[in-house]
Design a protein around this motif. Structure first.
Motif, PDB file in Angstrom:
ATOM      1  N   SER A  87       0.493  -4.192  -4.399  1.00 15.08           N
ATOM      2  CA  SER A  87      -0.538  -3.549  -5.205  1.00 15.08           C
ATOM      3  C   SER A  87      -1.366  -4.605  -5.924  1.00 15.08           C
ATOM      4  O   SER A  87      -0.974  -5.773  -6.038  1.00 15.08           O
ATOM      5  N   THR A  88      -2.495  -4.191  -6.433  1.00 15.95           N
ATOM      6  CA  THR A  88      -3.391  -5.113  -7.123  1.00 15.95           C
ATOM      7  C   THR A  88      -2.693  -5.824  -8.269  1.00 15.95           C
ATOM      8  O   THR A  88      -2.885  -7.028  -8.480  1.00 15.95           O
ATOM      9  N   LYS A  89      -1.877  -5.105  -9.014  1.00 16.15           N
ATOM     10  CA  LYS A  89      -1.221  -5.718 -10.170  1.00 16.15           C
ATOM     11  C   LYS A  89      -0.124  -6.699  -9.758  1.00 16.15           C
ATOM     12  O   LYS A  89       0.284  -7.540 -10.568  1.00 16.15           O
ATOM     13  N   VAL A 145      -1.875   8.016 -13.205  1.00 15.13           N
ATOM     14  CA  VAL A 145      -0.747   7.722 -12.331  1.00 15.13           C
ATOM     15  C   VAL A 145      -1.239   7.104 -11.033  1.00 15.13           C
ATOM     16  O   VAL A 145      -2.153   7.625 -10.401  1.00 15.13           O
ATOM     17  N   GLU A 146      -0.637   5.991 -10.631  1.00 10.13           N
ATOM     18  CA  GLU A 146      -0.992   5.365  -9.362  1.00 10.13           C
ATOM     19  C   GLU A 146      -0.455   6.189  -8.197  1.00 10.13           C
ATOM     20  O   GLU A 146       0.639   6.757  -8.278  1.00 10.13           O
ATOM     21  N   LEU A 147      -1.226   6.245  -7.137  1.00 14.61           N
ATOM     22  CA  LEU A 147      -0.738   6.869  -5.917  1.00 14.61           C
ATOM     23  C   LEU A 147       0.372   5.998  -5.339  1.00 14.61           C
ATOM     24  O   LEU A 147       0.225   4.787  -5.242  1.00 14.61           O
ATOM     25  N   PRO A 148       1.522   6.555  -4.978  1.00 14.60           N
ATOM     26  CA  PRO A 148       2.571   5.733  -4.369  1.00 14.60           C
ATOM     27  C   PRO A 148       2.045   4.999  -3.148  1.00 14.60           C
ATOM     28  O   PRO A 148       1.293   5.558  -2.354  1.00 14.60           O
ATOM     29  N   THR A 149       2.452   3.751  -3.001  1.00 14.39           N
ATOM     30  CA  THR A 149       1.953   2.927  -1.904  1.00 14.39           C
ATOM     31  C   THR A 149       2.191   3.578  -0.557  1.00 14.39           C
ATOM     32  O   THR A 149       1.337   3.573   0.315  1.00 14.39           O
ATOM     33  N   ALA A 150       3.358   4.175  -0.362  1.00 11.71           N
ATOM     34  CA  ALA A 150       3.665   4.789   0.934  1.00 11.71           C
ATOM     35  C   ALA A 150       2.684   5.890   1.275  1.00 11.71           C
ATOM     36  O   ALA A 150       2.298   6.071   2.431  1.00 11.71           O
ATOM     37  N   GLY A 188      -5.423   0.727  -6.555  1.00 13.66           N
ATOM     38  CA  GLY A 188      -4.287  -0.134  -6.846  1.00 13.66           C
ATOM     39  C   GLY A 188      -3.478  -0.486  -5.612  1.00 13.66           C
ATOM     40  O   GLY A 188      -3.213  -1.666  -5.344  1.00 13.66           O
ATOM     41  N   PRO A 189      -3.064   0.499  -4.795  1.00 19.74           N
ATOM     42  CA  PRO A 189      -2.307   0.186  -3.580  1.00 19.74           C
ATOM     43  C   PRO A 189      -3.080  -0.643  -2.559  1.00 19.74           C
ATOM     44  O   PRO A 189      -2.475  -1.323  -1.744  1.00 19.74           O
ATOM     45  N   LEU A 190      -4.426  -0.596  -2.589  1.00 19.52           N
ATOM     46  CA  LEU A 190      -5.212  -1.351  -1.617  1.00 19.52           C
ATOM     47  C   LEU A 190      -5.032  -2.851  -1.801  1.00 19.52           C
ATOM     48  O   LEU A 190      -4.908  -3.587  -0.825  1.00 19.52           O
ATOM     49  N   GLY A 191      -5.076  -3.330  -3.046  1.00 16.64           N
ATOM     50  CA  GLY A 191      -4.810  -4.742  -3.302  1.00 16.64           C
ATOM     51  C   GLY A 191      -6.019  -5.622  -3.535  1.00 16.64           C
ATOM     52  O   GLY A 191      -5.859  -6.805  -3.820  1.00 16.64           O
ATOM     53  N   ALA A 192      -7.252  -5.099  -3.417  1.00 19.63           N
ATOM     54  CA  ALA A 192      -8.436  -5.901  -3.723  1.00 19.63           C
ATOM     55  C   ALA A 192      -8.518  -6.118  -5.232  1.00 19.63           C
ATOM     56  O   ALA A 192      -8.283  -5.191  -6.011  1.00 19.63           O
TER      57      ALA A 192
END
Length: 488
Positions: free
Chosen positions: A48-50, A16-21, A79-83
């Motif tokens: 997010s990265t995706k 499960v991805e950590l929620p962006t917030a 994922g939330p970081l975006g790299a």
């Protein structure tokens, strides 16, 4: 060889991805001042990265090979970081603790998981393995393998690594900072590099090969014999990308030495009649704590989470404005153990750790990096021939264009000194040829977006002049609002 057990596959595909917030909660009290007279109209929305199709950004995931960070604790922040990429270290000595027996369970829990999150791993083949005489050392600054027995064992491990992870890993970096150990000569490392590169290419012909993660820049005394030997062996084409590190208290002072290194390398590359080797900044970042607390590069200065965020932004966007891909060092604070090159906590992480290496919280630099990774993707084109005109000689400026709507974006920051805790922004006039249907001012630390007062900008033909723009000692943007992803 079976690549991944069904159990591990289920973890990597359905984690499960950590929620962006939840990934945007840095320490309280760390703020920057809003520009006077500018009305806040929106907030940058991290993607997010995706959500990001492609970019040049990488995040550091180093030292898992020595258990100095905990991937399972920080993976939800990737994922939330975006790299779009992550640098990992292969860890020969962690994989092979008994001669001829490999334990890949630790990497099986990392590489497929990062890949499933849309973050492509590029893997450094290192370090040595002391179970073999002459096998080198499993630490930063260690000796490369030198004995025939150790080199044969190294070959076998490299083959096993590439065969196992070739579906997730397309880029392999060969060693890290070999120039730290004075016994590792440039010529000797070249022989070792060629040996390893040929092994990788034999299994994965389309793999990209990355040399060399040099610590020093321009590292001429090391690089010249390295390149001489590659040229002698007609092996310059075995280097696709050259990575370098080199830390400077003022990141903007790094580039003359980088250009010196590029000139040296390209002088060999051109004489061989081949395309230029691509350069990538392979590891850079700033600490977030006082000198007495941190270890590693730049430890001689006092830092805070604010000055770390400023420094990281400047290094990232000064690289990007010169067309250089960047690996931001690093995702998590690193807990070095006794017996390595240093001992203590390297606080360059975007995530603050607890003593057990679990994550306490994101730092301000995590949020700042999100803003950059979300904004500067492959849809934003660097216009290296279209330089903005600025009224302050110490202000750096680079210009971009959004591919879809042709909207303009300009990065600006005061570059004359190391980022400070407090800094009075420089009122700067900026003239740009471009397109601004709705110009806004963006603070990349806070992510806040402001309307630029009408009395501070005017249009004449395709030229725009912005007056008295407050430029701090970290990057801000003048952008056409349509180039940004916003929360209003």
């Amino acid at each position: 060889m079976k690549f991944l057990s069904p159990f591990l596959l289920s973890i990597s595909l359905f984690s499960v991805e950590l929620p962006t917030a939840a990934a945007q909660n840095p320490a309280p009290g760390l703020t920057v001042s809003a520009p006077k007279g500018f009305r806040e109209v929106a907030q940058l929305r991290p993607r997010s990265t995706k959500e990001i199709k492609s970019s040049t950004w990488s995040i550091g995931g180093e030292t898992l090979d020595r258990d100095y960070t905990d991937y399972q604790s920080y993976r939800h922040y990737l994922g939330p970081l975006g790299a779009k990429r992550i640098r990992l270290q292969g860890g020969w000595s962690k994989c092979e603790k008994v001669k001829g027996q490999y334990d890949f369970a630790w990497l099986d829990a990392v590489i497929p998981d990062a890949y499933s999150r849309g973050v492509s791993p590029w893997v450094e083949l290192s370090y040595g393995n002391p179970i073999y005489p002459g096998g080198g050392e499993p630490k930063l600054g260690g000796r490369i393998p030198t004995s025939e027995e150790a080199l044969t064992a190294w070959d076998n491990w490299v083959r096993a690594m590439v065969n196992r992870y070739k579906n997730q890993v397309t880029e392999w970096e060969i060693w890290n900072e070999p120039d730290l150990n004075k016994l590792n000569t440039g010529e000797e490392v070249a022989v070792f590099y060629i040996r390893t590169a040929k092994l990788v290419k034999a299994i994965q012909p389309n793999a990209k090969l990355i040399a060399l993660g040099v610590a020093g820049v321009p590292a001429t005394a090391f690089m010249r014999p390295f390149l001489d030997h590659l040229k002698k062996e007609n092996a310059l084409d075995l280097v696709d990308i050259l990575t370098y590190h080199g830390y400077a208290p003022n990141p903007d002072t790094s580039y003359p030495k980088i250009e010196e290194m590029r000139k040296l390398v390209w002088s060999y590359n051109r004489s061989a009649g081949r395309p230029k080797i691509t350069f990538m900044q392979g590891e850079n970042g700033a600490p977030s704590t006082a000198s007495a607390v941190t270890i590693g590069a730049l430890r001689q200065y006092d830092w805070t989470e604010l000055s770390q965020a400023k420094w990281d932004l400047r290094r990232m966007l000064a690289d990007h404005g010169r067309g250089i891909a960047t690996n931001l060092f690093t995702i998590s604070d690193i807990h070095y153990a006794a017996g390595d090159h240093m001992t203590g906590v390297n606080t360059k992480g975007l995530l603050k750790t607890n003593p057990d290496k679990t994550i306490e919280r994101p730092k301000l630099a995590y949020k700042a990096a999100q803003h950059v990774f979300s904004t500067f993707d492959d849809q934003l084109e660097l216009l290296d021939q279209a330089k903005p005109t600025v009224s302050q000689a110490t202000v750096s400026a680079f210009q971009y264009r959004q591919r879809k709507n042709s909207g303009s974006l300009v990065t600006l920051w005061s570059a004359e000194a190391r980022p400070a805790e407090t800094y009075e922004p420089k009122p700067t006039d900026v003239t740009i040829k471009g397109k601004f249907d709705q110009p806004v001012f963006v603070d990349l630390v806070s992510g806040k977006v402001f309307e630029i007062p009408k009395n501070q900008w005017k249009k004449s033909g395709d030229s725009y002049t912005f007056t008295a723009i407050p430029v701090p000692d970290y990057p801000v943007l003048i952008a056409d609002q349509a180039t940004l992803t916003l929360i209003k």
